[in-house]
Design a protein around this motif. Structure first.
Motif, PDB file in Angstrom:
ATOM      1  N   GLU A  31       0.836  -1.193   0.000  1.00 28.31           N
ATOM      2  CA  GLU A  31       0.000   0.000   0.000  1.00 28.31           C
ATOM      3  C   GLU A  31       0.874   1.246   0.000  1.00 28.31           C
ATOM      4  O   GLU A  31       1.872   1.327   0.696  1.00 28.31           O
ATOM      5  N   GLU A  32       0.468   2.212  -0.817  1.00 26.90           N
ATOM      6  CA  GLU A  32       1.252   3.444  -0.920  1.00 26.90           C
ATOM      7  C   GLU A  32       0.964   4.342   0.278  1.00 26.90           C
ATOM      8  O   GLU A  32      -0.178   4.500   0.702  1.00 26.90           O
ATOM      9  N   GLU A  33       2.022   4.898   0.820  1.00 25.71           N
ATOM     10  CA  GLU A  33       1.918   5.783   1.981  1.00 25.71           C
ATOM     11  C   GLU A  33       2.105   7.224   1.523  1.00 25.71           C
ATOM     12  O   GLU A  33       3.154   7.593   1.003  1.00 25.71           O
ATOM     13  N   LYS A  34       1.072   8.055   1.697  1.00 23.01           N
ATOM     14  CA  LYS A  34       1.113   9.418   1.186  1.00 23.01           C
ATOM     15  C   LYS A  34       1.456  10.452   2.249  1.00 23.01           C
ATOM     16  O   LYS A  34       1.764  11.595   1.911  1.00 23.01           O
ATOM     17  N   ASN A  35       1.356  10.084   3.512  1.00 27.17           N
ATOM     18  CA  ASN A  35       1.598  11.059   4.570  1.00 27.17           C
ATOM     19  C   ASN A  35       3.085  11.321   4.726  1.00 27.17           C
ATOM     20  O   ASN A  35       3.784  10.649   5.493  1.00 27.17           O
ATOM     21  N   SER A  36       3.578  12.286   3.993  1.00 27.60           N
ATOM     22  CA  SER A  36       4.982  12.654   4.075  1.00 27.60           C
ATOM     23  C   SER A  36       5.124  14.100   3.654  1.00 27.60           C
ATOM     24  O   SER A  36       4.186  14.718   3.135  1.00 27.60           O
ATOM     25  N   LEU A  37       6.305  14.642   3.903  1.00 29.86           N
ATOM     26  CA  LEU A  37       6.624  16.003   3.511  1.00 29.86           C
ATOM     27  C   LEU A  37       7.835  15.923   2.593  1.00 29.86           C
ATOM     28  O   LEU A  37       8.884  15.407   2.990  1.00 29.86           O
ATOM     29  N   TYR A  38       7.668  16.410   1.366  1.00 31.95           N
ATOM     30  CA  TYR A  38       8.721  16.224   0.361  1.00 31.95           C
ATOM     31  C   TYR A  38       8.986  17.508  -0.400  1.00 31.95           C
ATOM     32  O   TYR A  38       8.063  18.264  -0.718  1.00 31.95           O
ATOM     33  N   GLU A  39      10.278  17.755  -0.654  1.00 31.24           N
ATOM     34  CA  GLU A  39      10.698  18.833  -1.538  1.00 31.24           C
ATOM     35  C   GLU A  39      11.906  18.348  -2.319  1.00 31.24           C
ATOM     36  O   GLU A  39      12.855  17.815  -1.734  1.00 31.24           O
ATOM     37  N   LEU A 346       2.235  29.357   8.545  1.00 35.14           N
ATOM     38  CA  LEU A 346       1.746  28.088   8.001  1.00 35.14           C
ATOM     39  C   LEU A 346       0.623  28.360   7.005  1.00 35.14           C
ATOM     40  O   LEU A 346      -0.552  28.085   7.268  1.00 35.14           O
ATOM     41  N   SER A 347       0.985  28.898   5.872  1.00 36.66           N
ATOM     42  CA  SER A 347      -0.024  29.185   4.846  1.00 36.66           C
ATOM     43  C   SER A 347      -0.343  27.970   3.986  1.00 36.66           C
ATOM     44  O   SER A 347      -1.267  27.997   3.186  1.00 36.66           O
ATOM     45  N   TYR A 348       0.408  26.882   4.189  1.00 34.72           N
ATOM     46  CA  TYR A 348       0.232  25.706   3.340  1.00 34.72           C
ATOM     47  C   TYR A 348      -0.212  24.496   4.162  1.00 34.72           C
ATOM     48  O   TYR A 348       0.177  23.366   3.896  1.00 34.72           O
ATOM     49  N   ILE A 349      -1.043  24.718   5.158  1.00 31.77           N
ATOM     50  CA  ILE A 349      -1.437  23.616   6.040  1.00 31.77           C
ATOM     51  C   ILE A 349      -2.228  22.547   5.296  1.00 31.77           C
ATOM     52  O   ILE A 349      -2.196  21.363   5.668  1.00 31.77           O
ATOM     53  N   HIS A 350      -2.951  22.915   4.249  1.00 31.96           N
ATOM     54  CA  HIS A 350      -3.728  21.922   3.507  1.00 31.96           C
ATOM     55  C   HIS A 350      -2.821  20.979   2.725  1.00 31.96           C
ATOM     56  O   HIS A 350      -3.230  19.878   2.374  1.00 31.96           O
ATOM     57  N   GLU A 351      -1.585  21.397   2.459  1.00 29.85           N
ATOM     58  CA  GLU A 351      -0.678  20.588   1.653  1.00 29.85           C
ATOM     59  C   GLU A 351       0.012  19.512   2.459  1.00 29.85           C
ATOM     60  O   GLU A 351       0.608  18.599   1.896  1.00 29.85           O
ATOM     61  N   SER A 352      -0.007  19.596   3.765  1.00 31.62           N
ATOM     62  CA  SER A 352       0.673  18.632   4.621  1.00 31.62           C
ATOM     63  C   SER A 352      -0.306  18.039   5.619  1.00 31.62           C
ATOM     64  O   SER A 352      -0.974  18.771   6.366  1.00 31.62           O
ATOM     65  N   ALA A 353      -0.388  16.722   5.616  1.00 34.42           N
ATOM     66  CA  ALA A 353      -1.282  16.054   6.574  1.00 34.42           C
ATOM     67  C   ALA A 353      -0.845  16.325   8.004  1.00 34.42           C
ATOM     68  O   ALA A 353      -1.669  16.443   8.910  1.00 34.42           O
ATOM     69  N   PHE A 354       0.478  16.430   8.226  1.00 29.98           N
ATOM     70  CA  PHE A 354       0.983  16.676   9.576  1.00 29.98           C
ATOM     71  C   PHE A 354       0.569  18.059  10.076  1.00 29.98           C
ATOM     72  O   PHE A 354       0.094  18.214  11.211  1.00 29.98           O
ATOM     73  N   LEU A 355       0.735  19.056   9.242  1.00 28.76           N
ATOM     74  CA  LEU A 355       0.371  20.412   9.640  1.00 28.76           C
ATOM     75  C   LEU A 355      -1.136  20.560   9.788  1.00 28.76           C
ATOM     76  O   LEU A 355      -1.616  21.275  10.674  1.00 28.76           O
TER      77      LEU A 355
END
Length: 665
Positions: A31-39, A346-355
């Motif tokens: 199963e693919e895990e999407k909860n991550s923060l990537y750049e 934190l203007s990008y909270i929707h982009e990160s599940a953690f935030l």
């Protein structure tokens, strides 16, 4: 391993050219895990942070596929560590003097403070980040996104598990919070480094601390983990040098059941020691304090390990129990310029599940389309109001935005800079003079992990004015602040630095304490915690058979013997011209009594002696004058003369007993 791209693993770490490398696609298994923060970047640094902890226990039915673990708590403190990593990487990318030709990226995942989850996340980090989201990716594309180095994990036990898996591939692991001394073993963990001091130094500091305050009878508890086991074992060995004994040593499981809590609290209540050293994390301490509060146990002096010495979140519910706590905290950064603004913007909270989850927890609301409502067992998620989007972090207190105690965050900051400076040294390599085979250099944009660890081991740089270097075990210089938990007039917590421990200082001056500013749990001075009261001078210690050396009886010294210090092991005999005082604590000169010419008895004795001598000499003169008379001759003249002389001498000898005796007398 589920979700690990095994084909990619083979192509990167030793697969044959004709096997995995020849394949066009690397297939994502599981199963693919999407909860991550990537750049993205030229070098993508991996990160593992325990954003969730304390798993919810569940029993699998084996009728359906097991669901993902759920966790009770979300750690906003760990989120700050994660954000510090992203801040440090962005800061480096903006610098012109460090890696100007290289862009750093990051790939961060949640380790959940759980070995299976952390191991799975680490395998995802070292295999790359899918770009298109499809289950089949180009191997070349994935190779560009893999992480050749991982910053993490926080726990020592988790870090050991990762090293045993990733170490075979020579992937360096830089921990910001793992302190177990066992990780200093370079033969077993050659690719491990850390910006956190080894517990070997913290334990020396703890042993000196309890000795400084005269606590020779302390309770020692710890979580059932390698971190606590190695630390407590070192403490028991080190404390012997200072005459400190453990009243009890108790280990409790990570997942504290009510039975485990009852066993622990029974041990604490039955023991006479009120000083407790707890080697554990913040989550375990919460459960213990909750039960102590339920039983209404007070007057305990807590000694905190560095894992919870500055955990302010414990104060909110258990401030009364923690007032006066002492603990060693790792080195603090007064300020990391720009970090506060980075944390609160934190203007990008929707982009990160953690935030997004942090935002929901912070303001008790929910975000549209949030994927976090089932992540840690929130039952009333849909009862919450929608988040307005206008909430301000500066209006509320959170450990996330609290930058007054940047300790672990500072370690994360230094870990990122360690990797950056290693890459910079790699970039400065001169072809033909390189450290590798035939003088070759590594390509900073296409290198092997073992080449990076070579430069990391030799890194020497400055971070916020502090010189950062590492010993042969990959450990930094050991420095701790001694913190005291004090209550402010408004009831809030104030962490006050009351001393420090510096392992680089000369022996005997490593620990410095300002006892006058310490706030104690009870009273205005340190409580007593001893098994037996000290034996005063004039007595000696006798050991109790079968009990620790701190438990003993006191026996008075025998006649003619003294002991002049507290807790003497034996008494010493006085010399011939001295004798013990009444307390038998000191040998004093013997008192010399003599007759004086000024005393009445001395005067009488002097008169009698002189009078008797005069009479004897008078008769001697008379006998000598009439020596030719028949009477004298008939009385044996020679014998009479001799007797009279000796009689006079005998009278005069009495004069020798008058006056102070001297050596010639």
């Amino acid at each position: 391993m589920p979700a690990a791209k095994l084909l990619m693993f083979l192509s990167l770490f030793g697969g044959k050219p004709g096997s995995a490398a020849a394949l066009d696609n690397c297939v994502f298994l599981g199963e693919e895990e999407k909860n991550s923060l990537y750049e993205d970047g030229d070098v993508v640094i991996g990160g593992l942070f325990p954003l969730h902890y304390s798993p919810v226990s569940s029993l699998p039915t084996y009728n359906t596929k097991p669901t993902a673990n759920m966790y009770k708590y979300f750690s906003s403190r760990a989120l700050r560590w994660m954000q510090t990593m992203t801040f440090a990487i962005k800061e480096i990318n903006q610098r012109s003097d460090l890696l100007p030709q290289l862009k750093l990226g990051f790939h961060i995942r949640d380790s959940c403070d759980d070995i299976p989850v952390s191991l799975r996340a680490s395998l995802l980090l070292v295999n790359g980040q899918p770009e298109s989201g499809s289950r089949a990716e180009s191997c070349a594309a994935l190779q560009r996104t893999l992480s050749p180095v991982i910053i993490g994990d926080a726990a020592s036990g988790v870090s050991m598990a990762l090293l045993r898996s990733l170490g075979s591939f020579h992937i360096p692991l830089v921990s910001y919070f793992a302190s177990c001394s066992c990780l200093s073993n370079q033969r077993e963990f050659p690719t491990f480094m850390r910006t956190m001091p080894s517990d070997a130094f913290q334990i020396k500091a703890l042993a000196q601390l309890v000795s400084y305050f005269g606590w020779t009878w302390v309770g020692v508890i710890g979580v059932e983990s390698d971190y606590a086991r190695f630390a407590i074992q070192l403490f028991l060995q080190e404390s012997v040098q200072y005459g400190v004994c453990s009243a009890y040593t108790h280990f409790y499981p990570v997942a504290l059941s009510q039975q485990a809590l009852d066993e622990l609290l029974d041990v604490i209540q039955m023991a006479s020691s009120k000083v407790i050293i707890n080697i554990s994390g913040e989550s375990e301490m919460q459960s213990i304090l909750r039960e102590i509060q339920h039983r209404n146990i007070t007057g305990l002096q807590w000694i905190a390990s560095e894992a919870w010495a500055t955990a302010k979140s414990l104060w909110e519910k258990f401030g009364d129990l923690l007032m006066g706590t002492l603990g060693f905290a790792i080195r603090r950064a007064d300020v990391i310029p720009g970090l506060k603004q980075h944390l609160t913007s934190l203007s990008y909270i929707h982009e990160s599940a953690f935030l997004a989850e942090f935002w929901e927890e912070m303001f008790n609301c929910h975000l549209n389309g949030s994927v976090n409502r089932h992540s840690h067992g929130v039952d009333n998620y849909f009862d919450r109001l929608p988040c307005k989007g206008t909430e301000e972090l500066n209006d509320v207190y959170s450990p996330y935005s609290d930058v007054t105690q940047l300790r672990v965050s500072y370690n994360v900051y230094k870990a990122v800079y360690l990797v950056a400076h290693a890459l910079q040294d790699m970039s400065n390599c001169t072809v033909g003079l390189g450290p590798f085979l035939n003088g070759t250099c590594a390509d900073p944009k296409n290198f092997k992990p073992w080449q990076l660890i070579y430069y990391m081991k030799r890194a020497n740089f400055s971070a916020l004015g502090e010189k950062v270097n590492f010993d042969q075990n990959g450990d930094p210089n050991a420095y701790y602040d001694l913190m005291n938990w004090q209550r402010m007039p408004d009831g809030s917590l104030h962490l006050v630095k009351v001393g420090f421990y510096d392992a680089s200082s000369p022996s005997g001056r490593t620990l410095v304490i300002n006892g006058s500013v310490i706030q104690w749990p009870v009273g205005k001075q340190a409580s007593r915690s001893v098994c037996s009261d000290s034996c005063p001078p004039g007595s000696r210690i006798t050991r109790r058979k079968g009990e620790p050396i701190c438990c003993f009886d006191c026996v008075p010294c025998a006649e003619g013997q003294v002991s002049n210090k507290t807790d003497s092991l034996e008494c010493s005999r006085c010399s011939e011209d001295t004798w013990p005082n009444k307390a038998r604590s000191l040998c004093i000169p013997k008192i010399i009594e003599f007759l004086s010419y000024h005393d009445l008895m001395g005067i009488l004795l002097c008169v009698v002696c002189i009078f008797g001598a005069c009479i004897s000499l008078s008769f001697l003169i008379i006998f000598f004058t009439y020596k030719d008379t028949p009477l004298v001759r008939a009385n044996n003249m020679e014998l009479s003369f001799l007797l009279l002389v000796f009689l006079a001498v005998c009278f005069l000898v009495g004069l020798l007993f008058i006056g102070e005796p001297s050596d010639w007398l």
